[in-house]
Design an enzyme around this catalytic site. Structure first.
Site, short mmCIF file in Angstrom:
data_model
loop_
_atom_site.label_atom_id
_atom_site.label_comp_id
_atom_site.label_asym_id
_atom_site.label_seq_id
_atom_site.Cartn_x
_atom_site.Cartn_y
_atom_site.Cartn_z
CE LYS A 32 3.78 -40.21 -26.26
NZ LYS A 32 3.94 -41.68 -26.43
CG ASP A 59 4.79 -41.95 -30.24
OD1 ASP A 59 5.56 -41.94 -31.22
OD2 ASP A 59 5.18 -42.09 -29.06
CE LYS A 61 8.87 -43.34 -30.48
NZ LYS A 61 7.64 -43.56 -29.66
CG LEU A 62 4.19 -45.85 -39.20
CD1 LEU A 62 3.33 -45.69 -40.45
CD2 LEU A 62 3.83 -47.13 -38.47
CG ASP A 64 8.51 -52.07 -42.87
OD1 ASP A 64 9.17 -52.54 -43.83
OD2 ASP A 64 7.91 -52.79 -42.05
NE ARG A 184 10.58 -37.75 -16.14
CZ ARG A 184 10.19 -38.29 -17.28
NH1 ARG A 184 9.52 -37.55 -18.15
NH2 ARG A 184 10.47 -39.55 -17.58
NE ARG A 214 7.80 -42.77 -17.34
CZ ARG A 214 8.97 -43.31 -17.63
NH1 ARG A 214 9.38 -44.39 -16.99
NH2 ARG A 214 9.73 -42.78 -18.57
#
Length: 238
Positions: A32, A59, A61-62, A64, A184, A214
């Protein structure tokens, strides 16, 4: 696309990306690329990762007006990513325009990128949604509504938490993609996420794909951590 483990490359530059990827050798990954990396490195990072035969989830995230999203997606289509996304809050017309832009920009003979819509971020709690977005229904109902509108617009699926996968599948069907961040291991820190799940739970719920950042990228041994997540996601006993 289905049953994919997607690694979130939350790095500020490509030097750190390729340093991170070194231990993975020739393994083909699903990666990603988000705003932090893409805004620093631009389309070239996509080309370089594609040259190594990795799958890419872009990624951005458009969100508009429809005409702007159409133009943006038409340009992004030429990158040949496997997955792209928009914000469902932009509305049905905007999501339809995103698909039209992807189809217009996809090179002849190539398959267009799958397009999914972000419902509610996994860092958002129900209280935050109700107080800050002034959405009076439950968080699950908000996610289900956004998913239904995305389906009506012709999108391929949504980004949601694992907790919403079952009701989405029940309402919309199993072919509608559910891509779930906030993953996680039971031993991991939750961090800034609110709606989290283990890979095993995401698999049990029927998620199409999980996104891990992470837990892998900041691990002492990223490759070993990747293998642990992959085995948990695939139901492989160590």
């Amino acid at each position: 696309m289905k049953n994919s483990l997607i690694i979130a490359l939350d790095f500020p530059n490509k030097q750190e990306v390729f340093q991170f990827l070194e231990p993975f050798a020739d393994e083909k990954l699903f990666l990603k690329v988000g705003m932090e990396l893409f805004y620093q490195e631009g389309p070239q990072i996509i080309h370089e990762l594609k040259e190594r035969e990795h799958q890419i989830f872009l990624d951005l995230k458009l969100h508009d007006i429809p005409n702007t999203v159409y133009g943006a997606m038409k340009g992004l289509a030429r990158l040949g990513c496997d997955l792209v996304n928009v914000h469902a809050a932009g509305g049905k017309q905007m999501m339809t325009a995103a698909l039209e832009g992807l189809e217009a920009g996809t090179l002849s003979g190539r398959r267009r990128s799958a397009c999914i819509a972000v419902t509610q971020l996994t860092s958002t709690s129900e209280m935050q949604m109700q107080e800050e977005q002034l959405i009076g229904v439950s968080l699950q109902e908000s996610v289900l509504h956004y998913a239904s509108v995305a389906k009506e617009a012709g999108l391929d699926g949504v980004v949601c938490s694992s907790q919403e996968v079952v009701p989405i599948r029940e309402r919309i069907g199993h072919e509608f993609l559910t891509v779930t961040p906030g993953i996680r291991l039971s031993s991991d820190s939750v961090g800034d996420q609110k709606r989290v799940a283990t890979p095993e739970l995401a698999r049990e719920f029927g998620a199409a794909a999980i996104v891990v950042g992470r837990g892998i990228t900041r691990a002492a041994n990223p490759f070993e951590s990747y293998q642990a997540y992959k085995q948990a996601w695939e139901g492989v006993r160590s």
